[in-house]
Design a protein around this motif. Structure first.
Motif, mmCIF file in Angstrom:
data_model
loop_
_atom_site.group_PDB
_atom_site.id
_atom_site.type_symbol
_atom_site.label_atom_id
_atom_site.label_comp_id
_atom_site.label_asym_id
_atom_site.label_seq_id
_atom_site.Cartn_x
_atom_site.Cartn_y
_atom_site.Cartn_z
ATOM 1 N N THR A 1 19.245 -38.006 0.366
ATOM 2 C CA THR A 1 19.425 -36.640 0.878
ATOM 3 C C THR A 1 19.837 -35.409 0.367
ATOM 4 O O THR A 1 19.252 -34.763 0.062
ATOM 5 N N VAL A 2 21.088 -35.569 -0.354
ATOM 6 C CA VAL A 2 21.568 -34.649 -1.025
ATOM 7 C C VAL A 2 20.723 -34.310 -2.241
ATOM 8 O O VAL A 2 20.495 -33.038 -2.377
ATOM 9 N N ALA A 3 20.398 -35.144 -3.038
ATOM 10 C CA ALA A 3 19.504 -35.199 -4.129
ATOM 11 C C ALA A 3 18.552 -34.415 -3.836
ATOM 12 O O ALA A 3 17.748 -33.544 -4.571
ATOM 13 N N GLY A 4 17.761 -34.895 -2.904
ATOM 14 C CA GLY A 4 16.238 -34.478 -2.399
ATOM 15 C C GLY A 4 16.445 -33.061 -2.053
ATOM 16 O O GLY A 4 15.550 -32.073 -2.336
ATOM 17 N N ASN A 5 17.450 -32.617 -1.252
ATOM 18 C CA ASN A 5 17.530 -31.279 -0.902
ATOM 19 C C ASN A 5 17.967 -30.264 -1.928
ATOM 20 O O ASN A 5 17.744 -29.008 -1.837
ATOM 21 N N ILE A 6 18.689 -30.818 -2.801
ATOM 22 C CA ILE A 6 19.112 -29.895 -3.687
ATOM 23 C C ILE A 6 18.097 -29.557 -4.842
ATOM 24 O O ILE A 6 17.781 -28.501 -5.066
ATOM 25 N N LEU A 7 17.268 -30.743 -5.005
ATOM 26 C CA LEU A 7 15.872 -30.415 -5.884
ATOM 27 C C LEU A 7 14.993 -29.468 -5.306
ATOM 28 O O LEU A 7 14.651 -28.512 -5.904
ATOM 29 N N PHE A 8 14.909 -29.515 -3.836
ATOM 30 C CA PHE A 8 14.177 -28.690 -3.032
ATOM 31 C C PHE A 8 14.604 -27.058 -3.159
ATOM 32 O O PHE A 8 13.855 -26.272 -3.324
ATOM 33 N N VAL A 9 15.861 -27.034 -3.171
ATOM 34 C CA VAL A 9 16.377 -25.678 -3.144
ATOM 35 C C VAL A 9 16.377 -25.151 -4.580
ATOM 36 O O VAL A 9 15.832 -23.762 -4.765
ATOM 37 N N VAL A 10 16.488 -25.925 -5.807
ATOM 38 C CA VAL A 10 16.267 -25.555 -7.263
ATOM 39 C C VAL A 10 14.655 -25.185 -7.308
ATOM 40 O O VAL A 10 14.638 -23.977 -7.778
ATOM 41 N N LEU A 11 13.915 -25.760 -6.781
ATOM 42 C CA LEU A 11 12.377 -25.539 -6.935
ATOM 43 C C LEU A 11 12.028 -24.171 -6.350
ATOM 44 O O LEU A 11 11.746 -23.545 -7.061
ATOM 45 N N VAL A 12 12.611 -23.952 -5.239
ATOM 46 C CA VAL A 12 12.453 -22.796 -4.272
ATOM 47 C C VAL A 12 13.148 -21.677 -5.334
ATOM 48 O O VAL A 12 12.450 -20.541 -5.729
ATOM 49 N N VAL A 13 14.197 -21.663 -5.808
ATOM 50 C CA VAL A 13 14.901 -20.566 -6.593
ATOM 51 C C VAL A 13 14.346 -20.381 -7.929
ATOM 52 O O VAL A 13 14.180 -19.176 -8.250
ATOM 53 N N THR A 14 13.930 -21.318 -8.504
ATOM 54 C CA THR A 14 13.546 -21.272 -9.861
ATOM 55 C C THR A 14 11.979 -20.897 -10.068
ATOM 56 O O THR A 14 11.543 -20.310 -11.099
ATOM 57 N N ASN A 15 11.205 -20.993 -8.986
ATOM 58 C CA ASN A 15 9.801 -20.656 -9.004
ATOM 59 C C ASN A 15 9.519 -19.424 -8.394
ATOM 60 O O ASN A 15 9.558 -19.297 -7.141
ATOM 61 N N GLN A 16 8.893 -18.690 -9.178
ATOM 62 C CA GLN A 16 8.806 -17.222 -8.571
ATOM 63 C C GLN A 16 7.617 -17.303 -7.319
ATOM 64 O O GLN A 16 7.915 -16.601 -6.272
ATOM 65 N N HIS A 17 6.577 -18.239 -7.403
ATOM 66 C CA HIS A 17 5.613 -17.914 -6.528
ATOM 67 C C HIS A 17 5.814 -18.744 -5.258
ATOM 68 O O HIS A 17 5.209 -18.732 -4.305
ATOM 69 N N LEU A 18 7.210 -19.324 -5.195
ATOM 70 C CA LEU A 18 7.889 -19.911 -4.168
ATOM 71 C C LEU A 18 8.744 -18.799 -3.338
ATOM 72 O O LEU A 18 9.177 -19.109 -2.360
ATOM 73 N N HIS A 19 8.671 -17.623 -3.813
ATOM 74 C CA HIS A 19 9.675 -16.699 -3.357
ATOM 75 C C HIS A 19 8.918 -15.900 -2.113
ATOM 76 O O HIS A 19 8.760 -14.673 -2.179
ATOM 77 N N ILE A 20 8.573 -16.826 -1.150
ATOM 78 C CA ILE A 20 7.932 -16.093 -0.077
ATOM 79 C C ILE A 20 8.916 -16.563 1.548
ATOM 80 O O ILE A 20 9.451 -17.438 1.242
ATOM 81 N N PRO A 21 8.682 -15.956 2.418
ATOM 82 C CA PRO A 21 9.458 -16.255 3.439
ATOM 83 C C PRO A 21 9.337 -17.531 4.027
ATOM 84 O O PRO A 21 10.498 -18.274 4.468
ATOM 85 N N MET A 22 8.391 -18.262 3.986
ATOM 86 C CA MET A 22 8.263 -19.644 4.435
ATOM 87 C C MET A 22 9.481 -20.483 3.578
ATOM 88 O O MET A 22 10.274 -21.250 3.987
ATOM 89 N N TYR A 23 9.169 -20.452 2.312
ATOM 90 C CA TYR A 23 10.116 -21.193 1.372
ATOM 91 C C TYR A 23 11.585 -20.860 1.414
ATOM 92 O O TYR A 23 12.490 -21.441 1.102
ATOM 93 N N PHE A 24 11.760 -19.425 1.707
ATOM 94 C CA PHE A 24 13.030 -18.899 1.703
ATOM 95 C C PHE A 24 13.801 -19.603 2.958
ATOM 96 O O PHE A 24 14.812 -20.179 2.871
ATOM 97 N N LEU A 25 12.932 -19.646 4.055
ATOM 98 C CA LEU A 25 13.502 -20.437 5.305
ATOM 99 C C LEU A 25 13.748 -22.029 5.051
ATOM 100 O O LEU A 25 14.816 -22.578 5.314
ATOM 101 N N LEU A 26 12.815 -22.678 4.118
ATOM 102 C CA LEU A 26 13.019 -24.035 3.911
ATOM 103 C C LEU A 26 13.924 -24.218 3.057
ATOM 104 O O LEU A 26 14.771 -25.240 3.148
#
Length: 313
Positions: free
Chosen positions: A41-66
């Motif tokens: 749980t911790v590893a999966g959610n940290i990985l998801f946060v890292v992906l959202v922060v480091t990938n510019q094309h994920l900087h949209i409202p839906m992924y910000f909320l996710l």
């Protein structure tokens, strides 16, 4: 007869969380199971946060909320599982009254914030499908921050009000809580003072913090489904529905289990079944969120693939 008159008036300073029984052969298996769940749980959610922060094309409202939801899930599972793991490992099931109230307090804040964030995500999907031309304006970065901050602040205020009253309670008679964490109903039964005011207050706050968001979510999805059905092409309908299917799955699992535990009468329901349903929304929801949103989302999968390629290159 008053509640205080029919109970032993000796105050207690600690509770015993009975958890999942005392079978010595079962405890190591449960410890390993919940330890693996916690790590994933911790590893999966940290990985998801890292992906959202480091990938510019994920900087949209839906992924910000996710991303905010993933941060919350790490805190959510950490409010319950470490204490459960410690009791399974050491056999010490005691927890102080103040510690129990504190766990209930944080559990309340986090669970209510999760509910509000999921409602914000419903609003995001509503705007994206029903008002696509105004989506960028209505879901600006400022609005996203306001939705997240509003979710946390309102949950903090509502749960603090309840907690102020809860800290005034005294507990007597039995020390045993037949649950694996400190939940409201099992604790309130052990109080030796009148709890009608607290229960009424908690009911009002639960309606505000739970049922109002559910109604808003239902309204959003009624509008979404109506709009999708008006799309002339089947490919267009499928594409529109795919953008909110993951969110629907999480909402369905969460609300069905929560309503089963807290709304459905439990007189004839075995306590072990009650605990199993509690495991779903306290332990399994935090682990399935990143899995569902990743496996069913091409953008996240592509970002993960690119990140892995960068690491191995």
């Amino acid at each position: 007869m008053e509640k205080a008159e029919i109970r032993n008036q000796t105050p207690i300073v600690e509770f015993i969380l009975l958890g999942f029984g005392s079978d010595p052969e079962l405890q190591p298996l449960l410890f390993l199971l919940f330890l693996v769940i916690y790590i994933v749980t911790v590893a999966g959610n940290i990985l998801f946060v890292v992906l959202v922060v480091t990938n510019q094309h994920l900087h949209i409202p839906m992924y910000f909320l996710l991303g905010n939801l993933s941060c919350l899930e790490i805190c959510y599972t950490s409010a319950i599982l470490p204490r459960l793991l410690a009791s399974l490992l050491t056999g010490d099931r005691t927890i102080s009254v103040k510690g129990c109230i504190a766990q209930l307090y944080f559990f309340g804040i986090l669970s209510n914030t999760e509910n509000l964030l999921l409602t914000a995500m419903s609003y995001d999907r509503y705007l994206a499908i029903c008002n696509p031309l105004r989506y960028a304006t209505l879901m600006s970065g400022r609005v996203c921050w306001q939705l997240v901050a509003g979710s946390w602040i309102s949950s903090f205020l509502l749960c603090t009000i309840v907690n102020v009253f809860f800290f005034q309670l005294t507990f007597c008679d039995s020390k045993e809580i037949d649950h694996f964490f400190c939940d409201f109903s099992p604790m309130i039964k052990l109080s030796c003072v009148d709890t009608q005011t607290l229960e009424l207050l908690t009911f009002i706050i639960s309606v505000i913090g739970t049922f109002v968001p559910i109604l808003l979510t239902l309204t959003s999805y009624i509008c979404i489904i109506t709009t999708i059905l008006r799309i002339p092409s089947s490919i267009g309908r499928q594409k529109a529905f795919s953008t909110c299917s993951s969110h629907l799955i999480v909402l369905a699992v969460l609300h069905v289990t929560v309503l089963t535990v807290y709304v459905v009468p439990t007189v004839n329901v075995p306590k072990v079944l009650h605990k199993i349903f509690s495991v779903f929304y306290t332990v399994l929801i935090p682990i399935i969120n990143p899995v569902i949103y990743s496996l069913r989302n091409k953008e996240v999968n592509e970002s993960l693939r690119k990140s892995i390629l960068k690491l191995v290159a």
